[in-house]
Design a protein around this motif. Structure first.
Motif, short mmCIF file in Angstrom:
data_model
loop_
_atom_site.label_atom_id
_atom_site.label_comp_id
_atom_site.label_asym_id
_atom_site.label_seq_id
_atom_site.Cartn_x
_atom_site.Cartn_y
_atom_site.Cartn_z
N LEU A 1 -0.44 -3.60 11.29
CA LEU A 1 -1.48 -2.62 11.61
C LEU A 1 -2.89 -3.17 11.47
N VAL A 2 -3.07 -4.19 10.63
CA VAL A 2 -4.39 -4.78 10.43
C VAL A 2 -4.24 -6.29 10.28
N ARG A 3 -5.36 -6.98 10.44
CA ARG A 3 -5.44 -8.40 10.09
C ARG A 3 -6.55 -8.54 9.06
N VAL A 4 -6.18 -9.05 7.89
CA VAL A 4 -7.14 -9.20 6.80
C VAL A 4 -7.70 -10.61 6.84
N ALA A 5 -9.00 -10.74 7.08
CA ALA A 5 -9.66 -12.03 7.12
C ALA A 5 -10.15 -12.38 5.71
N GLN A 6 -9.90 -13.62 5.30
CA GLN A 6 -10.33 -14.04 3.96
C GLN A 6 -11.85 -13.94 3.85
N GLY A 7 -12.31 -13.06 2.98
CA GLY A 7 -13.73 -12.91 2.76
C GLY A 7 -14.47 -12.21 3.89
N GLY A 8 -13.73 -11.66 4.86
CA GLY A 8 -14.37 -11.02 5.99
C GLY A 8 -13.85 -9.62 6.22
N ALA A 9 -14.04 -9.15 7.42
CA ALA A 9 -13.65 -7.78 7.75
C ALA A 9 -12.14 -7.66 7.94
N THR A 10 -11.64 -6.46 7.72
CA THR A 10 -10.25 -6.14 8.01
C THR A 10 -10.21 -5.46 9.36
N ARG A 11 -9.62 -6.12 10.35
CA ARG A 11 -9.60 -5.61 11.71
C ARG A 11 -8.30 -4.85 11.99
N VAL A 12 -8.45 -3.73 12.69
CA VAL A 12 -7.28 -2.93 13.09
C VAL A 12 -6.63 -3.59 14.31
N LEU A 13 -5.31 -3.67 14.27
CA LEU A 13 -4.54 -4.24 15.38
C LEU A 13 -3.89 -3.12 16.19
N LEU B 1 -4.41 5.27 4.85
CA LEU B 1 -4.96 4.31 5.82
C LEU B 1 -3.99 4.13 6.99
N ARG B 2 -2.71 4.04 6.68
CA ARG B 2 -1.70 3.92 7.75
C ARG B 2 -1.79 5.10 8.70
N ASP B 3 -1.84 6.30 8.15
CA ASP B 3 -1.86 7.49 8.99
C ASP B 3 -3.16 7.60 9.78
N ALA B 4 -4.26 7.16 9.17
CA ALA B 4 -5.54 7.20 9.88
C ALA B 4 -5.52 6.25 11.08
N ILE B 5 -4.92 5.08 10.90
CA ILE B 5 -4.82 4.12 12.00
C ILE B 5 -3.91 4.65 13.10
N LEU B 6 -2.75 5.18 12.71
CA LEU B 6 -1.80 5.68 13.70
C LEU B 6 -2.31 6.93 14.41
N ALA C 1 -2.79 -2.22 -0.84
CA ALA C 1 -2.57 -1.35 0.32
C ALA C 1 -2.84 -2.10 1.62
N LEU C 2 -3.92 -2.88 1.66
CA LEU C 2 -4.25 -3.65 2.86
C LEU C 2 -3.20 -4.71 3.15
N ARG C 3 -2.67 -5.31 2.09
CA ARG C 3 -1.60 -6.30 2.28
C ARG C 3 -0.39 -5.67 2.95
N ARG C 4 -0.02 -4.47 2.53
CA ARG C 4 1.13 -3.78 3.13
C ARG C 4 0.85 -3.39 4.58
N LEU C 5 -0.38 -2.97 4.85
CA LEU C 5 -0.76 -2.64 6.23
C LEU C 5 -0.66 -3.89 7.12
N SER D 1 -1.81 2.77 -5.16
CA SER D 1 -1.71 1.87 -4.01
C SER D 1 -0.93 2.52 -2.88
N ASP D 2 0.16 3.23 -3.22
CA ASP D 2 0.93 3.95 -2.20
C ASP D 2 0.07 5.00 -1.52
N HIS D 3 -0.75 5.69 -2.31
CA HIS D 3 -1.62 6.74 -1.78
C HIS D 3 -2.62 6.17 -0.78
N VAL D 4 -3.25 5.07 -1.16
CA VAL D 4 -4.23 4.43 -0.28
C VAL D 4 -3.55 3.92 0.98
N PHE D 5 -2.44 3.25 0.80
CA PHE D 5 -1.68 2.72 1.94
C PHE D 5 -1.32 3.81 2.93
N ALA D 6 -0.75 4.91 2.43
CA ALA D 6 -0.27 5.99 3.31
C ALA D 6 -1.42 6.61 4.09
#
Length: 235
Positions: free
Chosen positions: A63-75, A19-24, A54-58, A12-17
């Protein structure tokens, strides 16, 4: 940015890191959608639970908004993220800010100077005595810069507690607890501050005397020392 399959520990740390770096890094612009949980799980070769964590931590970092059952949008991190983004381990490698260490030190100087003013003006006798005791404990560690640095953090925490400003205290805890913690700033940038025992004692005297303006000026002198080196702003 090409993702790398996760190691079999801390997936989970690996995925989080990554994705975080890709967004930044700008690989995903504000408003863009991240790949679905299923797609990310396949790319990283992990289960969807690790991706979800990982998405929850983002989302917690803004960095993101996670929609229930929908897309995860970058903020846009400039609008939604807090100080914890700068303090998060590894974020300084990608956060697109040219002088982030300098910025952290400048924030610390502003926060500490006003906290010193408040501590002098409204701190209790016990709180002011705690500041004086912390100053002497810090002075006793000289000339060991590492031990002085740790004691200096305790000293400033006493000032923050004496100020009675909880928001300042929480911000201070972030500034000394993260990957960009003040205590980890290169020693060359803090030597002048840490070795100025007389200056710290003057600060204590101003606080004990209840002179808020003088305490603020003295704190500014101490805390701005790491920012200025040989007459120039440290990057």
């Amino acid at each position: 940015m090409e993702f790398v399959p996760a190691a079999r520990t801390s997936v989970s740390d690996h995925v989080f890191a990554q994705l975080r770096d890709a967004i930044l890094a700008g690989d995903y612009q504000p408003g863009a959608s991240l790949p679905s949980e299923r797609e990310l799980a396949a790319v990283f070769e992990v289960n969807r639970h690790a991706v979800r964590e990982a998405l929850r931590r983002l989302q917690q970092l803004g960095l993101v908004r996670v929609a229930q059952g929908g897309a995860t949008r970058v903020l846009d991190w400039r609008e939604h993220a807090g100080l914890d983004l700068a303090m998060a381990a590894g974020a300084q490698d990608r956060l697109p800010v040219e002088h982030l260490v300098r910025d952290v030190l400048e924030m610390r100087a502003c926060l500490g100077a006003d906290a010193a003013r408040l501590c002098a003006q409204r701190g209790s006798a016990a709180g002011k005595a705690a500041v004086r005791a912390a100053i002497e404990a810090y002075a006793a560690e000289a000339p060991d810069l590492e031990r002085m640095g740790a004691a200096n953090i305790t000293l400033w925490r006493a000032v923050l507690l004496g100020s009675g400003n909880t928001a300042y205290l929480l911000a201070f805890n972030s500034l000394v607890g993260g990957a960009l913690a003040v205590g980890r700033v290169p020693a060359a940038h803090r030597t002048a501050e840490l070795l100025d025992i007389a200056g710290h004692r003057r600060l204590g005297e101003c606080i004990e005397a209840g002179d808020g303006a003088a305490a603020q000026r003295q704190a500014e002198t101490l805390l701005n020392a790491p920012i200025r080196k040989k007459g120039r702003i440290v990057a």
